[in-house]
Scaffold this motif. Structure first.
Motif, PDB file in Angstrom:
ATOM      1  N   CYS A 355      -0.753   8.439  -0.926  1.00  0.00           N
ATOM      2  CA  CYS A 355      -0.561   6.801   0.269  1.00  0.00           C
ATOM      3  C   CYS A 355      -2.175   6.842   0.653  1.00  0.00           C
ATOM      4  O   CYS A 355      -2.716   7.212  -0.369  1.00  0.00           O
ATOM      5  CB  CYS A 355      -0.280   7.471   1.723  1.00  0.00           C
ATOM      6  N   ASP A 356      -1.904   5.487   0.817  1.00  0.00           N
ATOM      7  CA  ASP A 356      -3.524   5.287   1.800  1.00  0.00           C
ATOM      8  C   ASP A 356      -4.146   6.135   2.437  1.00  0.00           C
ATOM      9  O   ASP A 356      -3.345   6.576   3.402  1.00  0.00           O
ATOM     10  CB  ASP A 356      -3.664   3.806   1.882  1.00  0.00           C
ATOM     11  N   TYR A 582      -0.603  -2.362  -4.538  1.00  0.00           N
ATOM     12  CA  TYR A 582       0.440  -1.762  -4.377  1.00  0.00           C
ATOM     13  C   TYR A 582       1.828  -3.137  -3.617  1.00  0.00           C
ATOM     14  O   TYR A 582       0.976  -3.731  -3.044  1.00  0.00           O
ATOM     15  CB  TYR A 582       0.868  -0.194  -3.313  1.00  0.00           C
ATOM     16  N   TYR A 584       4.378  -3.460  -0.098  1.00  0.00           N
ATOM     17  CA  TYR A 584       4.418  -2.235   1.512  1.00  0.00           C
ATOM     18  C   TYR A 584       5.288  -3.344   2.017  1.00  0.00           C
ATOM     19  O   TYR A 584       6.090  -4.532   1.430  1.00  0.00           O
ATOM     20  CB  TYR A 584       2.758  -3.230   2.149  1.00  0.00           C
ATOM     21  N   ARG A 590       4.251   1.623   2.817  1.00  0.00           N
ATOM     22  CA  ARG A 590       3.892   1.856   0.790  1.00  0.00           C
ATOM     23  C   ARG A 590       5.199   1.851   0.335  1.00  0.00           C
ATOM     24  O   ARG A 590       5.658   3.353   0.725  1.00  0.00           O
ATOM     25  CB  ARG A 590       2.369   2.477   0.007  1.00  0.00           C
ATOM     26  N   THR A 790      -8.125   0.884   1.543  1.00  0.00           N
ATOM     27  CA  THR A 790      -6.752   1.770   0.552  1.00  0.00           C
ATOM     28  C   THR A 790      -7.209   2.858   0.071  1.00  0.00           C
ATOM     29  O   THR A 790      -6.608   4.446  -0.234  1.00  0.00           O
ATOM     30  CB  THR A 790      -6.593   1.263  -0.320  1.00  0.00           C
TER      31      THR A 790
END
Length: 927
Positions: A355-356, A582, A584, A590, A790
């Motif tokens: 994940c970011d 990515y 979203y 995401r 990110t």
């Protein structure tokens, strides 16, 4: 003249009642004492009346019960209506001959100030309907002196002449006195059958009907003129040892409309037998006494339990093979090179964040447990099992067709054709409404019927409603996806390493449980909506109504049950993007990624929890709990309404009062539906869960006895209905079987790593082994290429700075000229996947069709027996005609001798001669 004798001389068209589906269920020649497992509730003849199984005379058996609510109402209102309609013969009969029994007379001297017109109208319609029943030849008896306050019962008995008349009208096959030998196997086949009978003897029900039969009575459509050919006699019927007749009554307006309008509150036959060796969990390991089930409930329900038994029996080999495949995965997990490479910490493979910002880099070895578990279900044996299950489904369908044909032969249904269906009361009401509208507009038309223009609003509503329900299902699945993404991000913030390592399992398990709860709730909602959508279509016949309802309910429940599984199998991880670019959702969430070992393990978890949860909660707990809860609520409601009179409280309930407290029979659609959905779990995604047949088998072993107990103790006895097959459900099964081949081909190709492994092994491996496969499936990413905002907040979590991280995809490395573009390896694997789908699908379809072609639908011995019956029937009628001719010749010779004796008299005795001749002729007529 008796009412039934009067009716017998009138044509059926002149009556307001039509009796259909009089069922002579028990075979002629069946002896009651041979069945030790179907025991009557009343052991002596005098007990019949005591338990409410007979009329008050203790002789006439109660075949059907009508239930109604009654109140004291205005006598003057009733008398006015009766006088106003005194031209009706049916009503005049009701005035002169009130129903026998308690509560059937009104107090003519009672003065009541209050006049309940609604109740009087119901009473008048009941009297009119019951008068039609009596004109039809049925015998009725009323009982309002019951333990249930405010509830009246009308007991109906079908006399012998009515049963014979309707049996002839419906062309019911009845066994004749002619007995013939059934062809028996010879030689080696006979020895094999003998050994199998000895082996399976402990699991056979202890009933005479289940024993192998060597003789069979010749059957022929019943005819009163040829009644002497059958073993059917009135005395045997009166003794109650030869027949059980199920009765379905439909009046000119229909009993259904009377029930819908509250004229009657219920209509049902009585439970008078219990099956100890069938509706008992203690005999779960035995075969079902299907012939006795058919005799008790009729062919339609008998075919359901026969189909369920065949399906459960066929799950045994599928379960054995599935367990072997699973054990093979367990035995080879330590030899699986890809999972060993993933678990090897020396490889030091650093993966990109999940994940970011909040997620950091992680080592692939932390997913070791998931990789090893994936091998249990994602191994070469899975492909073999998918092919096996496709052939199993085809074999199961063919085996059922042959079993169904054997049952048709055994139950004398080989020449059965469904009688012309009568229009439903709702359809006739709509047609009448349409006719009245046209008459109001002064338009003269022929016989009206509902056209597609009349039904267009309903069709449009159906289309919009189904699309909306499917969209609702997709929206709920999408909401669960948002939950998974947000929960995974929240759990990743956890400071404990153990919490971060179990993120995938926690998110997957909780999301599947949410899906399960939603599926169970929507199943009930969709069932009600499907019924409503079918009702507004106003189908013409009950069969059309049932088929349309089944199609809608199956479509909605299929989408509801399998949409979450389809998402995990074919969409999760497909549209993720790549690090630095990515995809979203709502610019915040995401898209989910699959684990390094693939999504097959998650698909297995999803499938197993939904399948087992539905079976445990919906199919078992609901089937037990809901009927018992409704029964308890109905009992408490009646108890509150019951009078506190001690004498009434101490009365013993009659059988029809006990049955009234049971849940009404709602049809076989729910029973079939849960089994068809289970069949989909067993076949559609079996490549991801080889243990599905085993769990289905264990569930069905309980399901058979659970359904049996529910039918006997929790539901009112349904009316016996003749049927020669399972109807539209067979076509649905075939459709699911064909769809399973396609879905399993895509699961193996796109969800599992089977194809990428083959491509690597034969195209890229340097030493012909799987060493290096994990590294080959991972692409590289330069952490300096992260989009702004990110990158991980803590890039040093592993204790050192990371320059290159890996992610699962086939893309060019960052040092390539076309960095992060799709590589040629991706196209090679995609081509191999598509080729496998085409080859697998066509090969398995061909093999399934070959199995379908090579196995005949009708067993050879059954076709021979049917032909033999036709020949024997011709011989029987030829002998009967010859006997008639011989009898006529004998009568003719006697008549000629009498004539010669009369001609020898003298002329003086002419008067005597004339008298003798007339005497001769009268003798001939008497004969």
């Amino acid at each position: 003249m008796r009412v039934n004798e009067k009716y017998s001389s009138l044509p059926d068209e002149e009556k307001g009642i039509h009796i259909i589906n009089i069922r002579a269920i028990e075979d002629i020649g069946y002896i009651q004492h041979e069945s030790t497992l179907l025991n009557s509730l009343c052991q002596d003849p005098d007990a019949n009346c005591k338990y409410g199984l007979c009329f008050r005379d203790g002789k006439r058996k109660v075949d059907y019960i009508l239930v109604y609510h009654y109140k004291k109402s205005s006598v003057s209102r009733t008398l006015t209506r009766r006088i106003h309609h005194n031209d009706s013969s049916a009503r005049s009969i009701k005035q002169d001959h009130p129903l026998p029994g308690k509560g059937g007379h009104l107090d003519m001297g009672e003065n009541e100030p209050h006049m309940d017109y609604h109740e009087d109208d119901k009473r008048f319609r009941r009297e009119e309907y019951e008068g039609n029943l009596m004109e039809a030849g049925l015998e009725l008896e009323r009982d309002e002196d019951t333990k249930i306050h405010g509830i009246g019962f009308v007991k109906i008995h079908a006399p012998w002449n009515v049963l014979c008349r309707e049996a002839e009208f419906l062309k019911l096959k009845m066994p004749t006195k002619k007995v013939y030998q059934i062809n028996q196997p010879h030689g080696l086949l006979k020895k094999i059958n003998s050994v199998l009978q000895k082996i399976t003897e402990p699991i056979q029900p202890k009933v005479a009907e289940h024993k192998p039969q060597t003789v069979k009575r010749l059957s022929y459509p019943f005819s009163r003129e040829k009644q002497h050919l059958t073993t059917c006699t009135k005395a045997k019927y009166s003794m109650g040892k030869k027949f059980y007749f199920g009765l379905r009554l439909v009046s000119f307006l229909g009993i259904t409309s009377l029930l819908a309008n509250g004229v009657y509150s219920a209509a049902y036959p009585l439970h008078d037998l219990l099956c100890e060796e069938w509706a008992s969990y203690g005999v779960f390991y035995k075969y079902q006494p299907i012939d006795l089930v058919r005799k008790y409930f009729g062919e339609k329900i008998g075919l359901y339990f026969a189909w369920l038994g065949v399906y459960t029996q066929m799950l045994i080999p599928a379960s054995i093979v599935g367990v072997i495949v699973f054990l093979y995965g367990c035995a080879t997990v330590d030899e699986n090179i890809p999972s060993m490479e993933m678990c090897d910490q020396r490889n030091n493979i650093i993966m990109c964040p999940l994940c970011d910002k909040t997620c950091s880099y992680w080592k692939m070895s932390s997913a070791c447990a998931t990789a090893r578990a994936s091998h249990l279900f994602d191994n070469p044996a899975t492909v073999f099992f998918s092919v096996f299950m496709a052939l199993w489904a085809a074999t199961f369908m063919e085996h059922w067709k042959r079993k169904q044909m054997r049952l048709n032969y055994r139950w004398d249904l080989t020449g059965f054709e469904e009688e012309e269906a009568h229009p439903r009361a709702e359809y006739e009401a709509k047609v009448l409404e349409k006719s009245l509208r046209k008459e109001y507009r002064h338009k003269k038309t022929d016989k009206e019927k509902l056209t597609w223009k009349d039904r267009f609003p309903a069709y449009f509503t159906n289309f919009v409603g189904i699309i909306f329900m499917i969209g609702l299902t997709f929206a709920i699945v999408f909401g669960v996806i948002i939950y998974r993404i947000s929960t995974a991000a929240a759990l990743a913030i956890s400071s404990t390493p153990s919490g971060r390592s179990s993120v995938r399992v926690t998110v997957t398990a909780t999301a599947v449980i949410i899906n399960l709860v939603v599926i169970i709730i929507l199943d009930e909602v969709y069932g009600c909506i499907a019924r409503w959508l079918t009702q507004i279509e106003v189908p013409k016949t009950d069969k059309s109504f049932e088929e349309r309802l089944i199609f809608k309910a199956f479509l909605l429940k299929f989408v509801n049950a399998y949409t979450p599984i389809f998402y995990v199998a074919f969409f999760k991880g497909r549209f993720v993007g790549r690090p630095g670019d990515y995809v979203y959702i709502f610019r915040s969430f995401r898209m989910e990624e699959c684990a390094p070992g693939g999504c097959l393990m998650e698909l297995c978890i999803q499938l197993s929890i939904i399948m087992l949860g539905k079976q445990l909660i919906q199919n078992n707990l609901f089937e037990i709990g809901i009927p018992k809860m409704k029964k308890l609520i109905r009992y408490l409601k009646l108890k509150r309404q019951r009078s506190l009179d001690h004498e009434e409280h101490m009365k013993k309930k009659q059988r029809y009062e006990v049955d009234y407290n049971l849940e009404p029979f709602a049809g076989l659609t729910p029973e079939y539906m849960e089994m068809i959905i289970q069949f989909g779990f067993v076949t559609l995604f079996v490549a991801s869960f080889p243990l599905a047949p085993l769990f289905a088998l264990l569930n069905n072993i309980i399901e058979i006895r659970l359904d049996a107990k529910k039918f006997v103790t929790e539901l009112r006895r349904p009316v016996a209905v003749r049927a020669k097959d399972i109807g539209i459900w067979y076509n649905i099964l075939r459709g699911v079987g064909k769809l399973a081949v396609i879905i399993n081909a895509f699961v193996i190709s796109f969800t599992s790593d089977f194809i990428p492994r083959l491509v690597y092994l034969y195209m890229y491996s340097e030493n012909g082994t799987m060493h290096g496969f994990v590294n080959h499936t991972l692409s590289s990413f330069n952490v300096s290429d992260f989009q702004e905002g990110t990158a991980p907040n803590d890039p040093m979590e592993l204790g050192y700075e990371v320059q290159i991280c890996r992610y699962k995809d086939y893309r060019e490395p960052p040092w390539s000229e076309n960095k992060y573009d799709i590589s040629k390896d991706f196209w090679a694997v995609l081509a191999a996947r598509l080729a496998f789908v085409i080859v697998f699908q066509n090969l398995v379809m061909f093999m399934s069709d070959f199995v379908d072609w090579i196995i005949p639908d009708i067993p050879k011995d059954i076709s021979q027996q049917i032909h033999k019956e036709k020949v024997l029937m011709v011989e029987v009628f030829m002998k009967e005609e010859q006997g008639k001719l011989q009898m006529l010749e004998t009568w003719k010779d006697k008549d000629m001798k009498k004539g010669e004796n009369c001609n020898n008299h003298s002329p003086k005795l002419s008067r005597s001669h004339s008298g003798s001749v007339s005497s001769c002729h009268s003798y001939h007529i008497d004969v």
